[in-house]
Write a protein that holds these residues in place. Sequence first.
Motif, mmCIF file in Angstrom:
data_model
loop_
_atom_site.group_PDB
_atom_site.id
_atom_site.type_symbol
_atom_site.label_atom_id
_atom_site.label_comp_id
_atom_site.label_asym_id
_atom_site.label_seq_id
_atom_site.Cartn_x
_atom_site.Cartn_y
_atom_site.Cartn_z
ATOM 1 N N ALA A 140 10.216 -2.185 -12.044
ATOM 2 C CA ALA A 140 10.385 -3.203 -13.089
ATOM 3 C C ALA A 140 10.833 -4.538 -12.525
ATOM 4 O O ALA A 140 10.507 -5.599 -13.080
ATOM 5 N N ASP A 141 11.606 -4.516 -11.414
ATOM 6 C CA ASP A 141 12.158 -5.749 -10.866
ATOM 7 C C ASP A 141 11.333 -6.313 -9.716
ATOM 8 O O ASP A 141 11.788 -7.187 -8.980
ATOM 9 N N LEU A 199 -0.689 10.620 3.299
ATOM 10 C CA LEU A 199 -0.866 9.772 4.477
ATOM 11 C C LEU A 199 0.000 8.519 4.387
ATOM 12 O O LEU A 199 0.825 8.261 5.253
ATOM 13 N N GLY A 200 -0.176 7.737 3.328
ATOM 14 C CA GLY A 200 0.598 6.511 3.180
ATOM 15 C C GLY A 200 1.043 6.307 1.752
ATOM 16 O O GLY A 200 0.578 6.983 0.826
ATOM 17 N N ALA A 201 1.956 5.371 1.550
ATOM 18 C CA ALA A 201 2.431 5.006 0.218
ATOM 19 C C ALA A 201 3.104 3.647 0.320
ATOM 20 O O ALA A 201 3.442 3.183 1.416
ATOM 21 N N SER A 202 3.318 3.009 -0.843
ATOM 22 C CA SER A 202 4.015 1.728 -0.860
ATOM 23 C C SER A 202 4.898 1.640 -2.098
ATOM 24 O O SER A 202 4.635 2.292 -3.113
ATOM 25 N N VAL A 203 5.961 0.832 -1.976
ATOM 26 C CA VAL A 203 6.923 0.636 -3.062
ATOM 27 C C VAL A 203 7.234 -0.854 -3.158
ATOM 28 O O VAL A 203 7.488 -1.510 -2.138
ATOM 29 N N TYR A 204 7.240 -1.383 -4.394
ATOM 30 C CA TYR A 204 7.571 -2.787 -4.623
ATOM 31 C C TYR A 204 8.791 -2.872 -5.533
ATOM 32 O O TYR A 204 8.780 -2.374 -6.664
ATOM 33 N N GLN A 216 16.978 0.653 -3.957
ATOM 34 C CA GLN A 216 16.121 1.457 -4.829
ATOM 35 C C GLN A 216 14.787 1.753 -4.152
ATOM 36 O O GLN A 216 14.293 2.894 -4.191
ATOM 37 N N ALA A 217 14.197 0.739 -3.529
ATOM 38 C CA ALA A 217 12.913 0.927 -2.867
ATOM 39 C C ALA A 217 13.012 1.971 -1.760
ATOM 40 O O ALA A 217 12.133 2.841 -1.636
#
Length: 479
Positions: A256-257, A411-416, A422-423
């Motif tokens: 959300a942020d 294999l991969g992932a991403s976080v925003y 938190q990330a």
Amino acid sequence: MEELEFHNIINDTPRSSPTTHTVTDPRTESPLWPCPIASPADFEDAVASAQIAFKTWKLTPLSERQALLTKLATNLEDHLPLLSQILARESGKSLLLSELDVRTSIAQCLHYAQPANALSDHIQYEDETVKIIATHVPLGVVAAICPWNFPLILSSIKVVSSLVTGNCVIVKPSPFTPYAVMKWIELARGILPPGVLQVLNGGADLGQILTLHPGIAKVSFTGTIAVGKAVMAACAKTLKKVTLELAGNNACIVCADADLPKAVKNVASGAFFNAGQVCVATKRVYVHESVYEEFVRRLVEEVKGNYTMVEDASVPSVFGPVSNKVQFETVKRIVEDCKGKGYEIVAGGEVRESGNAEGKKGFWLEPTIVKGPPDDSVLVKEEQFGPILPVMSWSDEDDVINRSNLANAGLGASVYSSDLAQAERIARRLEAGGVWINKSERPHMGAYFSGFKDSGFGGEMGKQGLLSYSYTQSIHFAK
């Protein structure tokens, strides 16, 4: 572009073949050049040459091997225009992306030419009675079975990893993109001792004999899960070492942020760079419900503004056609499934309508965004490996992590998120070999690259990746 000839390279000697195949230019569907297919005799000669070369190559000091990697880098730089043009024709990439393919291969050579980035002896344990040193011994002959999405990058990482650890290597490029790899190894003749670096062109039958031959000590394979399992089973017959980099249906979580303008640009790049034909591409996006509608709106604007179909490869672009007809039909079926199920397509969704002078259209699909497909849809469950992206919403952190962690892929992932704590908390719960925070997924040659679950076995890059190209020998000194 002028007519070119291509050869298998065996013991530093070009070798043609009465049997050839021809690749189609993905932009235009025009035929390219005849490419020789290696015979069983070619294969046996290559293995024999590599085994002979290994006897002396394995004794070559690390500093000398690294100096030769620097020469390989210089050779690539010298031939960058030619190799880039070949790559653009066979893969469908723009010249911009094709040059990136070559330049990254140069960087890989130079990275492992640095003493700090290679394996060295070290003390494992020491007390008043014993000192134990670990040293790293090359395996023998490595078979590098390579994919079509980044032909040079994903071949060269296997080559430089083999060479810096003292192994010989036989490269089998994808039959969809054989040309640039074959020309690179042809142009590199004379840099390394004969038999140390060779290339053979062929299809699945050549791949199979590479995995079964007792003269091959290790197979490094990049490709699909199904073929990877077959490679592993074949390697087990002779207890070969094996590294598998397989499919990844990579999740992206937008909190959300999150900084939405930056997140949108990165997600678009992660999803549509090279038309989504990247092993760690952003392939499933989960956006917090509080910013979901705005994120989708911004993403559609970003993709429509910056990811367009441009036939001229000389125009700088990170978006292009699907690289081959087989994959084109696969992605097209997924698009048609979405239409048939009534999913909301908010961008793209069409194949190219106009053709070239010969009436051929090329393998072009518009960058496509699908809003809110169900978690059990084909688009969400299966890796699309093309320019189509599902965007779903979430509200509960535990729930989105569970949805992100597929049973078969990692294999991969991403976080925003603007909250780095938190990330990182989310990243550590994602079942993936690599997680990128506030950036799109891009492997780094200094970091170990591997997959969880069905996404791989072992890994490449970083010092840890070199360990799979070596035996570790422990030498115990009594005090």
